[in-house]
Design an enzyme around this catalytic site. Structure first.
Site, PDB file in Angstrom:
ATOM      1  N   ASP A 339       0.818  -1.207   0.000  1.00 38.99           N
ATOM      2  CA  ASP A 339       0.000   0.000   0.000  1.00 38.99           C
ATOM      3  C   ASP A 339       0.854   1.259   0.000  1.00 38.99           C
ATOM      4  OD1 ASP A 339      -1.337  -2.270   1.625  1.00 38.99           O
ATOM      5  OD2 ASP A 339      -3.023  -1.001   1.059  1.00 38.99           O
ATOM      6  N   LYS A 340       0.247   2.352  -0.465  1.00 39.20           N
ATOM      7  CA  LYS A 340       0.942   3.636  -0.415  1.00 39.20           C
ATOM      8  C   LYS A 340       0.731   4.308   0.946  1.00 39.20           C
ATOM      9  CE  LYS A 340       1.161   8.330  -2.188  1.00 39.20           C
ATOM     10  NZ  LYS A 340       0.602   9.361  -3.087  1.00 39.20           N
TER      11      LYS A 340
END
Length: 701
Positions: A339-340
């Site tokens: 994930d960012k």
């Protein structure tokens, strides 16, 4: 930022498996609220410090004198036979008007030093070829060139001439080079120690753009590969013609050389003449000033490490590391995407970089919210899926009951968690797989690639959002003008993928072939990511249709996995079983054994309404005849099988009263104590925490 409506509709329309009520809450209020730690194949968390030594200097550094040296052919001691090279000089004719122009290499960088180099190459031919073979080679060269000069096309397959088998590797290498230097309009290929000579069709193509003298000199320059040398074509005032030369050179040899235009003043006319200059690309290890120890001949260096990143997209992190280490993004390998908006820990391997060099950039990358540790030498790269799973530590804030729900919030939360812990959740691919763009999703790009619509895929990739920021202004400019060079000047440096595509489009042009080359500027893992986004979207829709149609019952025509121990998507076809009518009636299989195919060329479809649904969807998207191979981009999509249900493991949770929430931000009266939920669990590889949370909460997260 306002949420993308289409993004929400996509996932709100997918069905749930459990029937509890759920609750509302907010995740990813900050990156520290969402921590992801990869679990390696041995079941170990990758953020734990490894006890073994990080690296040993003595094992890595080599003195320059210790490098094995290639044996060189002693050209000076070869026997020379005068007179056999005379035909070469009659092959090229120059006009008087061209004599004063020095095309080819600049004087200080000239490839041919007087006559020594030419004579040396000719001497190699004379020394290794008997008189008859040498004569036949000259005749073959003359025939090819005469046909081209007379505008006679080579009928059928291009002719070829065999030199014969040369067993000594060094002699073969010398002969290859000598033939190409003497006859640049020919190419040589090796076939099991045999050297075969053919017409150089690229030479002929270049002759349509420049004089034959320039083509002759250019291919000699190209073959010589002299470091720091340059080649300059004749001055050219026609911009479109210069552009055609740029595109030809970059299309054919863009990985080896680069081109630029320079103005030169014409003294007689007072007007600037523009020349196209070619030079060899700097090697990656020289750009990054990598030490000699990283260039060990015959041995590729692999360095493993754990990457910690915070609020940073993975591909952006890789691009930044690549620049700092003087390598390219495809030199990095990893087991899975992360994930960012989170703090993530994952294993990575970079090739052609020593542990010491990676350790030297630790301070620089900290500024980019990254850390590297557990640095060590390994024997090979990582592959996608080479992990057991991921561990998640998540905080869900602002907990509230569903609208019109009168039950106790704490009871609702406990009921939801225990329900999913016992029954599992629908194993959808998570929304991060598809991007959060309002106008274009990654699966749309993947569909265009599968349909070989390369230009459409580029335009989709560079479609701007309705936001006024530098990135979207640059994208908008490109769609309006298709001016890659101008767009590059507008695109921020941190947009690594966008800039890579634009640089390739500038080199190769906004044509179908240019767009193919542009996609090749991205690593294979990025190219196939878009195709996987499309196949993932179809799988999500398929499993939702399957559950709505048949529910939790295993019916005739379903596909089930017979091996309970397989916990990833690599089910072999031999482990996939088609449920018969009798087995369905007898309830022989449980719903957690049911799998659905992820699109590809090596899968089978269910033999019920779900199978027909797949065929209808492929027809809808124009993929009825798709073989799930994109040879132009070297993409093969075999497909796989994915379990429709998954269970979180090692799940624990804690409700926490947070009196500070909202009080500081709004100062409003609080009727009840604000609650936050701390929840931890492990998921198998390719499972998504956001999907698990969505099933628990019955609410978009």
């Amino acid at each position: 930022m306002e949420e993308d409506t289409d993004y929400r509709i996509r996932f709100s329309s997918l069905c749930f498996f459990n029937d509890h009520v759920g609750f509302h809450g907010t995740i990813k209020s900050s990156p520290s609220d969402f921590i992801v730690i990869e679990i390696d194949e041995q079941g170990q968390l990758v953020n734990k410090t490894i006890d073994e030594p990080i690296f040993k200097i003595s094992e890595i550094q080599l003195e320059p004198n210790n490098f094995p040296k290639k044996p060189k052919l002693d050209l000076q001691n070869l026997s020379l036979e005068d007179g056999r090279n005379q035909e070469v000089h009659t092959l090229i004719k120059y006009t008087d008007g061209d004599q004063n122009h020095q095309s080819g290499s600049e004087k200080e960088d000239t490839i041919v030093d007087g006559t020594s180099k030419c004579e040396e190459k000719a001497d190699v031919l004379s020394s290794f070829l008997d008189e008859k073979t040498h004569e036949l080679l000259n005749n073959f060269a003359c025939d090819v060139r005469e046909k081209w000069l007379s505008k006679t096309e080579l009928i059928g397959l291009p002719p070829e001439f065999s030199i014969g088998r040369i067993l000594d590797k060094n002699q073969r290498a010398s002969l290859h080079s000598a033939i190409r230097q003497k006859f640049p309009f020919l190419v040589t290929v090796g076939k099991n120690s045999e050297i075969v000579v053919k017409p150089n069709l690229e030479y002929k193509e270049l002759c349509h753009l420049v004089s034959e003298e320039e083509a002759f000199d250019f291919f000699k320059y190209l073959d010589a590969k002299k470091e720091n040398s340059k080649f300059t074509f004749k001055p050219d005032t026609n911009k479109d013609h210069r552009k055609a030369v740029h595109h030809f050179v970059n299309k054919k040899f863009g990985n080896l050389v680069e081109t630029k235009s320079f103005s030169k003043m014409n003294c007689s006319a007072g007007n600037p003449n523009v020349v196209v200059t070619v030079r060899f690309r700097e090697k990656a290890h020289k750009r990054g000033k990598r030490p000699l120890s990283e260039c060990q001949e015959g041995k590729v260096i692999y360095t493993a490490f754990t990457l910690r990143k915070e609020n940073l997209e993975m591909f952006e992190a890789i691009g930044f590391l690549a620049i700092k280490l003087g390598v390219i993004p495809s030199d990095f390998s990893y087991a899975g995407l992360k994930d960012k908006k989170a703090i993530t820990y994952q294993a990575m391997v970079v090739r052609k970089v020593t542990p010491e060099r990676l350790k030297n950039i630790e301070k620089e990358i900290e500024k980019k919210r990254m850390n590297v540790f557990n640095i060590r030498s390994v024997d090979d790269s990582l592959r996608l899926g080479q992990l057991k799973g991921n561990h998640f530590d998540i905080v869900i804030r602002n907990l509230k009951k569903q609208i019109n729900d009168s039950a106790n919030l704490r009871e609702r939360i406990m009921e939801a968690i225990e329900n999913v812990k016992k029954k599992g959740f629908v194993n959808y691919y998570g929304p991060q797989r598809f991007g959060k763009g309002r106008k274009v999703h990654t699966d749309q790009i993947g569909l265009a690639l599968l349909k070989n619509e390369m230009m459409k895929a580029i335009k989709l990739f560079l479609t701007p959002e309705d936001l006024d920021d530098p990135v979207n202004r640059a994208k908008k400019y490109f769609l309006q003008t298709e001016d890659a060079k101008g767009t590059l000047s507008l695109m921020p440096e941190f947009k690594v993928r966008e800039r890579a595509l634009l640089e390739a489009l500038h080199r190769f042009g906004m044509t179908e072939e240019g767009c193919i080359q542009a996609w090749f500027s991205l690593p294979h893992s990025m190219r196939i990511f878009y195709v996987h986004a499309y196949t993932s979207k179809i799988w999500n829709e398929a499993v939702s249709y399957r559950l709505e149609t048949y529910g939790a019952r295993v019916v005739q025509g379903d596909l089930v996995c017979l091996d309970e121990d397989i916990d990833d998507e690599n089910f072999p076809n031999s482990k996939i079983h088609l449920v018969t009518e009798e087995e369905g009636s007898a309830n022989m299989y449980a719903i957690h054994q049911v799998v659905l195919p992820v699109l590809g060329y090596n899968i089978q479809y269910p033999k019920n309404k779900v199978g027909q649904w797949y065929h209808d969807i492929l027809s809808r998207d124009g993929l009825q005849t798709c073989r799930f191979k994109v040879p132009t981009l070297k993409l093969n999509i075999p497909g796989c099988y994915r379990q429709i249900l998954k269970h979180p493991c090692n799940l624990s949770y804690q409700l926490m009263e947070d009196h500070d929430i909202d009080v500081k931000t709004k100062g409003s009266h609080i009727d009840e104590t604000a609650l936050s939920l701390l929840i931890s669990f492990d998921l198998d590889a390719s499972c998504y925490a956001t999907v698990c949370l969505k099933e628990i909460m019955k609410h978009d997260v």
